[in-house]
Design a protein around this motif. Sequence first.
Motif, short mmCIF file in Angstrom:
data_model
loop_
_atom_site.label_atom_id
_atom_site.label_comp_id
_atom_site.label_asym_id
_atom_site.label_seq_id
_atom_site.Cartn_x
_atom_site.Cartn_y
_atom_site.Cartn_z
N MET A 1 0.82 -1.21 0.00
CA MET A 1 0.00 0.00 0.00
C MET A 1 0.86 1.26 0.00
O MET A 1 0.48 2.29 -0.57
N GLU A 2 2.03 1.17 0.63
CA GLU A 2 2.92 2.33 0.65
C GLU A 2 3.42 2.66 -0.75
O GLU A 2 3.72 3.82 -1.05
N GLN A 3 3.50 1.63 -1.60
CA GLN A 3 3.91 1.89 -2.99
C GLN A 3 2.91 2.80 -3.69
O GLN A 3 3.30 3.71 -4.44
N LEU A 4 1.63 2.54 -3.45
CA LEU A 4 0.61 3.37 -4.08
C LEU A 4 0.63 4.78 -3.49
O LEU A 4 0.48 5.77 -4.22
N ARG A 5 0.80 4.88 -2.19
CA ARG A 5 0.88 6.19 -1.56
C ARG A 5 2.01 7.02 -2.20
O ARG A 5 1.85 8.21 -2.50
N SER A 6 3.15 6.37 -2.42
CA SER A 6 4.29 7.07 -3.02
C SER A 6 3.97 7.53 -4.44
O SER A 6 4.37 8.64 -4.85
N LYS A 7 3.26 6.68 -5.20
CA LYS A 7 2.89 7.06 -6.56
C LYS A 7 1.96 8.28 -6.54
O LYS A 7 2.10 9.18 -7.38
N ILE A 8 1.03 8.30 -5.60
CA ILE A 8 0.12 9.44 -5.50
C ILE A 8 0.88 10.69 -5.12
O ILE A 8 0.63 11.78 -5.67
N GLU A 9 1.83 10.56 -4.21
CA GLU A 9 2.61 11.71 -3.78
C GLU A 9 3.48 12.28 -4.90
O GLU A 9 3.84 13.46 -4.89
N GLU A 10 3.81 11.44 -5.90
CA GLU A 10 4.57 11.92 -7.04
C GLU A 10 3.80 12.97 -7.84
O GLU A 10 4.39 13.73 -8.62
N GLN A 11 2.49 13.03 -7.63
CA GLN A 11 1.67 14.03 -8.32
C GLN A 11 1.96 15.45 -7.85
O GLN A 11 1.45 16.42 -8.43
N GLN A 12 2.77 15.57 -6.81
CA GLN A 12 3.13 16.90 -6.35
C GLN A 12 3.81 17.70 -7.47
O GLN A 12 3.63 18.92 -7.57
N ALA A 13 4.57 17.02 -8.31
CA ALA A 13 5.24 17.70 -9.42
C ALA A 13 4.21 18.25 -10.41
O ALA A 13 4.37 19.36 -10.94
N VAL A 14 3.15 17.49 -10.65
CA VAL A 14 2.09 17.95 -11.55
C VAL A 14 1.36 19.13 -10.93
O VAL A 14 1.02 20.11 -11.61
N TYR A 15 1.14 19.03 -9.62
CA TYR A 15 0.45 20.12 -8.90
C TYR A 15 1.27 21.41 -8.97
O TYR A 15 0.73 22.49 -9.22
N ARG A 16 2.56 21.30 -8.75
CA ARG A 16 3.43 22.48 -8.82
C ARG A 16 3.43 23.08 -10.22
O ARG A 16 3.42 24.31 -10.38
N ALA A 17 3.42 22.22 -11.22
CA ALA A 17 3.37 22.72 -12.60
C ALA A 17 2.07 23.46 -12.85
O ALA A 17 2.06 24.52 -13.50
N LEU A 18 0.99 22.93 -12.35
CA LEU A 18 -0.31 23.59 -12.49
C LEU A 18 -0.28 24.97 -11.85
O LEU A 18 -0.75 25.96 -12.44
N LYS A 19 0.28 25.06 -10.66
CA LYS A 19 0.34 26.34 -9.95
C LYS A 19 1.26 27.33 -10.67
O LYS A 19 1.10 28.55 -10.52
N ALA A 20 2.19 26.80 -11.44
CA ALA A 20 3.09 27.67 -12.19
C ALA A 20 2.52 28.05 -13.56
O ALA A 20 3.17 28.76 -14.34
N GLY A 21 1.30 27.59 -13.82
CA GLY A 21 0.64 27.95 -15.08
C GLY A 21 0.77 26.91 -16.17
O GLY A 21 0.28 27.13 -17.29
N ASN A 22 1.40 25.79 -15.87
CA ASN A 22 1.57 24.72 -16.86
C ASN A 22 0.49 23.66 -16.65
O ASN A 22 0.69 22.68 -15.94
N ASP A 23 -0.66 23.89 -17.25
CA ASP A 23 -1.81 23.02 -17.01
C ASP A 23 -2.09 22.06 -18.16
O ASP A 23 -3.13 21.40 -18.21
#
Length: 324
Positions: A1-23
Motif C-alpha cells: 500500500m505504501e507503494q501506491l501512496r508514493s505514486k500518488i505523492e509523485e503528483q506533487q510535481a504535476v500540482y506544482r506545474a499547475l500552480k506555475a501555469g503549466n496546465d
Amino acid sequence: MEQLRSKIEEQQAVYRALKAGNDGTVRYKEFRNGEWGTDDENYTNRLRLAYFLLYCHIEDEEAVSFLFREELKDRERNSFQGIGSTLQILTHLIRKYNGDGKYDGLLERAKNANFDCACGYDPDGQMEEDFEENSLLDCIYLCREMEYGDVMGSLLDEWKKNITEWSDSNRRVLIDFNTFLGKDAENERLYQEQLAEILSAENSGARDIISGYKNLIRHYIHMCDYGKALCLCEKVIKTTDYGQIRTLRLFKDILEACFEVTTNHTEAAAGLWKWAKMELQKVPQSSWYGNLYTRGIAAAKAMNDPYEKQLEQEYESFLTSLRM
C-alpha cells in the motif's frame, strides 16, 4: 500500500506545474477514441491529481475549481458519458468552498452533464480522505483506475498470498485483474478450476455447467488456441443437456463461439459447423443480433457453404429494420 501512496505523492510535481501555469497535462483535451467516439486525453492525469489533492489534504480552491470545470467539459462531451471518480472527488473538494453557494451553478451543471450524471450523480456526495482506510483490495482497484500497472502487479501478488481458500468470486476478481494487466495466459488455470468446481457440485444445473464451459472456451478463443476451444465445444455438445438453455442468450453465446472456432480452425471443425448451422436455424430469428449474424457469415464463408449468401441477405434485412 505504501507503494501506491508514493505514486500518488509523485503528483506533487504535476500540482506544482499547475500552480506555475503549466496546465497542459490536466486540461481537457478532446480526441477521437476510435469506435468509442469523443474522449479526453487527459482524463487519467486529472484523476491522479484529484486523488493527490484528496489524500494529501491539499487545500487549494483555485486548483479544485479549475479541475472541476475541466472535468465538466469531459462529462458533457464524452461519448461514453459516465460520472467517474474524478468528478466525485472534485465534488467533495469543491463543496468545502461552497458555503455561500457560489459553486451551486457548477454543481447543477454537473448534475445535467449527461444522462448518467442525471441519474446517479450526487452533488452532496462524500469521499473518504484518509488513505489508510483503503484495504489492500481497494488499493489494487485504485491502481487500476489510475493506470499504475507496475504497482498494481506488486499489490496483486501480495493479495494472492493472503487468500487461504479460493472461491469463485476471488477467481473472478483475479481474472479481471490479470486481463487488465495483460496476463491473460494466467487465467487458463482459473477458468479450469471454476469449471471443475461447477462439475463437482451436486446442485449444478445445465445453465451453470454450460456457462463454465463457455468461459473457458472464450478464453481459448481470446488466446487463439482454437484446438482447445474446438475440443471444449465438442464436449459441450456431447456431454451437456444444452436443450435446457435453447431459449437463453447463453445458447447463442455458445453458437457464436462455435462460429469463431469454425472460422479459425476449418480443417477440424466441419462437424462443429454442421451442428452449429443446424442449431442456428432453430433459433427464432426475432432473437438474432449483429454478432450472431456476422460470426455465422464468417464461419459459412470459411467452410465454403452457400448458406453464407442467405445469412448475408438476412443480415441486410436485420440492419434495415434497425434503421427504420
